[in-house]
Design an enzyme around this catalytic site. Structure first.
Site, mmCIF file in Angstrom:
data_model
loop_
_atom_site.group_PDB
_atom_site.id
_atom_site.type_symbol
_atom_site.label_atom_id
_atom_site.label_comp_id
_atom_site.label_asym_id
_atom_site.label_seq_id
_atom_site.Cartn_x
_atom_site.Cartn_y
_atom_site.Cartn_z
ATOM 1 C CB CYS A 272 2.820 3.472 -0.808
ATOM 2 S SG CYS A 272 1.224 4.317 -0.834
ATOM 3 N N GLY A 273 0.682 0.942 0.037
ATOM 4 C CA GLY A 273 -0.129 0.422 1.132
ATOM 5 C C GLY A 273 -1.462 1.105 1.300
#
Length: 300
Positions: A272-273
């Protein structure tokens, strides 16, 4: 959720300011890389620690980390691995006789399954642990989020959504809570970019040490621990979900698929980062700007 319930939201512990610009392309009201106490580990020292810890049981890794690292927190989305860590920490508290609670950081994207929110309350009740909840800046509900950013931002711009809902809130958490080291639920057998993670890693960009105490455990080992110790878990697990994120990007895992195969199904992404380099978002901005410029030239 109120602080009296051993939960704190970001609005209770912070104020929001304008986002400045930094070379990496990321910014937050208070830069974590500036304000956090640094833990200095040379590469030879880090390699030595990982060599010693690689064969240790997660309980022993956690014993070490509680002593060695100041300002230690656990970042969790209440997946199985994170829940095992919470349970092990509670057992270490009972073992020591004098509790040394490790607070939890939970990123409330506003799009979690209701089963996840229910689980948060069950964990709080079972372990009497403090949960610091961080939401996207300046919004508290889905309606407020979509009024500010539009509907289905997660489909229109997945990178931007990840930054607003997950990356920036976590950086804000690191800064406001003065986090120096953080426990994660990442494991090698989860696949994707996690296949070669170490027990201890240094995130130079964010100024924190990341610890993966169950890095070398399999899903079967994690599930066996949950069953043996009756650890509360997400009800979606019994419906085929092995890894649970936002409802709009999580589906059950098929037979023979990787544990995290149900996350972002059909997309070319596995994270997701929050565990990627900060420059990833800057690269996306640059690519997006180039595409827009090309479209303008073609239109002219």
């Amino acid at each position: 959720m109120a602080a009296d319930d051993r939960t704190e939201t970001s609005s209770q512990v912070s104020s929001h300011g304008d986002h400045g610009s930094v070379d990496s392309g990321f910014a937050s009201p208070n830069s974590s890389t500036v304000s956090l106490p640094r833990i200095s580990l040379t590469q030879p020292h880090l390699q030595h620690l990982n060599k010693q810890l690689e064969s240790q049981h997660p309980m022993d890794i956690l014993r070490f980390c509680r002593i060695f690292f100041p300002n230690l927190y656990q970042s969790t989305a209440f997946g199985l691995t994170g829940l095992v860590t919470v349970d092990m920490l509670s057992k270490l508290d009972a073992e020591a006789g004098t509790p040394q609670p490790i607070d939890l950081i939970f990123l409330d994207t506003l799009y979690h399954f209701q089963e996840t929110y229910d689980l948060v309350e069950r964990v709080k009740a079972r372990y009497n642990t403090r949960v610091h909840v961080f939401k996207p800046a300046d919004v508290d509900t889905v309606a407020e989020f979509e009024k500010m950013y539009g509907e289905k931002l997660y489909e229109m711009s997945s990178e931007l959504y990840d930054w607003i809902a997950k990356v920036e809130p976590l950086q804000r958490a690191y800064s406001e809570l003065n986090v120096a080291a953080v426990l994660t639920g990442r494991r090698r057998t989860q696949g994707g970019q996690r296949g070669d993670i170490k027990v201890i890693e240094v995130d130079e960009e964010r100024g924190v040490v990341k610890i993966n105490p169950l890095a070398n455990w399999s899903f079967a080992q994690v599930k066996a621990y949950v069953d043996e110790h009756k650890v509360p878990y997400n009800a979606l697990l019994d419906q085929g979900y092995k890894s649970v994120g936002d409802w709009h990007s999580t589906v059950p895992v098929g037979e023979g698929e990787d544990e995290r195969a149900g996350r972002w199904k059909g997309q070319e992404k596995t994270e997701c980062g929050i565990h990627n380099k900060q420059s990833r978002y800057a690269q996306w901005l640059e690519k997006n700007a180039a595409q827009q410029a090309q479209q303008q030239v073609q239109a002219a």
